[in-house]
Design an enzyme around this catalytic site. Structure first.
Site, short mmCIF file in Angstrom:
data_model
loop_
_atom_site.label_atom_id
_atom_site.label_comp_id
_atom_site.label_asym_id
_atom_site.label_seq_id
_atom_site.Cartn_x
_atom_site.Cartn_y
_atom_site.Cartn_z
N ASP A 67 -21.50 77.21 -13.95
CA ASP A 67 -21.45 77.99 -12.71
C ASP A 67 -22.82 78.52 -12.31
O ASP A 67 -23.79 78.43 -13.07
CB ASP A 67 -20.44 79.15 -12.84
N ASP A 143 -11.13 89.63 -17.61
CA ASP A 143 -9.92 89.36 -16.82
C ASP A 143 -9.37 87.95 -17.06
O ASP A 143 -8.51 87.49 -16.32
CB ASP A 143 -10.20 89.59 -15.32
N HIS A 145 -11.16 85.12 -16.95
CA HIS A 145 -11.82 84.02 -16.23
C HIS A 145 -12.62 83.14 -17.17
O HIS A 145 -13.13 83.60 -18.19
CB HIS A 145 -12.66 84.53 -15.04
N GLU A 150 -11.77 83.17 -11.26
CA GLU A 150 -11.12 84.48 -11.36
C GLU A 150 -9.60 84.32 -11.31
O GLU A 150 -9.09 83.26 -10.92
CB GLU A 150 -11.58 85.36 -10.18
C1 GLP Z 1 -19.77 85.36 -16.79
C2 GLP Z 1 -19.83 83.84 -16.89
C3 GLP Z 1 -18.73 83.31 -17.78
C4 GLP Z 1 -18.72 84.08 -19.08
C5 GLP Z 1 -18.45 85.53 -18.81
C6 GLP Z 1 -18.34 86.38 -20.08
O1 GLP Z 1 -18.82 85.79 -15.89
N1 GLP Z 1 -19.75 83.20 -15.63
O2 GLP Z 1 -18.95 81.92 -18.02
O3 GLP Z 1 -17.72 83.56 -19.93
O4 GLP Z 1 -19.53 86.00 -18.03
O5 GLP Z 1 -19.62 86.71 -20.53
P1 GLP Z 1 -19.95 87.37 -21.91
O6 GLP Z 1 -19.88 86.28 -22.89
O7 GLP Z 1 -21.31 87.92 -21.75
O8 GLP Z 1 -18.94 88.42 -22.16
#
Ligand code: GLP
Length: 268
Positions: A67, A143, A145, A150
């Site tokens: 992304d 959440d 995702h 989302e």
């Molecule tokens: C962002 C990214 C996701 C990732 C999420 C959780 O939203 N787009 O791909 O999984 O963060 O991040 P973290 O691993 O820092 O909790």
């Protein structure tokens, strides 16, 4: 779906690194699905160490990121283009021409630029043309995702533009001087359908903040309400969690038992 409860993030990183090394030993131009966020960092670190230690040739390895934010210039340190360069391409020594980020030619363009729709379709085509993703690493949002899909995202979706949830922007404000107003409101993300086409999904989650999302993902119903729950429908999904993130799982004992009795030849 296999759930592996690890003692700490390092054990998770070792498991991922070994899995990638095994793949590259038989497929020099393996295609890795790459994720941003803090959870995969330990995995990239262990992989980078293993590459040096075992002199693994990864010069032909290809990568596709999940992304990207919309509205940040590519050069912004928190654009996922920059993050992937800094945390994956450089430490692993990948050829940056082989690593792609969704809509990367458009990252700085305004949201009103309609060519972004085409960028999503083009990205899915590029993944298919590369033969598909072999191993997709995933983090998970609080959440539920994955990527930036989302709650409410179609479980069959392709790469497209999405609006970030307020909670995601709050969670990610830590990368933007703790100022939520600096976090973009929109993104381009691989869809759940895109992610599900990868041959092996490896989701990493650490800490109590992820416990609820992990429980919904693994033991809840399959629902767009928790996009990561789509992984229940994937033929080869590995969920690697620490004790805190596993806290709300009801079948922890079974997951531990199954992993402890796993035949060594099976890999993950
Ligand atoms: C962002 C990214 C996701 C990732 C999420 C959780 O939203 N787009 O791909 O999984 O963060 O991040 P973290 O691993 O820092 O909790």
């Amino acid at each position: 779906m296999e759930v592996i409860i690890v003692r700490d993030e390092d054990e998770a990183g070792e498991i991922y690194a070994q899995c990638v090394a095994d793949l590259v030993s038989v497929k020099l131009d393996a295609v890795l699905g790459l994720a941003t966020g803090s959870s995969p960092l330990v995995a990239y670190r262990h992989l980078a160490n293993l590459v040096v230690e075992k002199s693994i040739d990864i010069s032909q390895v290809r990568g596709f990121a999940l992304d990207e934010y919309i509205g940040l210039p590519l050069s912004h340190p928190e654009s996922y283009h920059s993050v992937i360069q800094r945390t994956v391409v450089e430490p692993l020594g990948l050829n940056s021409e082989n690593v792609h980020v969704p809509g990367d030619t458009l990252a700085g363009a305004p949201l009103s630029d309609g060519t972004r729709m085409a960028a999503g379709v083009a990205y899915d085509r590029a993944i298919a043309a590369a033969g598909g993703v072999d191993i997709q690493i995933l983090g998970i949002g609080t959440d539920g995702h994955v990527g930036f899909n989302e709650p409410g995202s179609s479980l069959a979706s392709g790469t497209r533009i999405k609006t970030l949830a307020e909670q995601t922007r709050i969670d990610n404000a830590r990368f933007f001087d703790d100022d939520v107003t600096k976090v973009p409101t929109h993104c381009i993300t691989q869809g759940i359908g895109t992610i599900m086409r990868a041959r092996h999904l490896v989701l990493l989650a650490f800490g109590a903040g992820k416990a609820e999302a992990v429980a919904e993902t693994v033991e809840g119903g399959v629902s767009a309400f928790c996009p990561a729950s789509a992984l229940q429908m994937h033929p080869h999904a590995t969920i690697i969690v620490d004790e805190d993130a596993a806290f709300r799982l009801r079948h922890k004992d079974y997951y531990r038992y199954a992993y402890a009795h796993k035949p060594a030849w099976q890999g993950i």
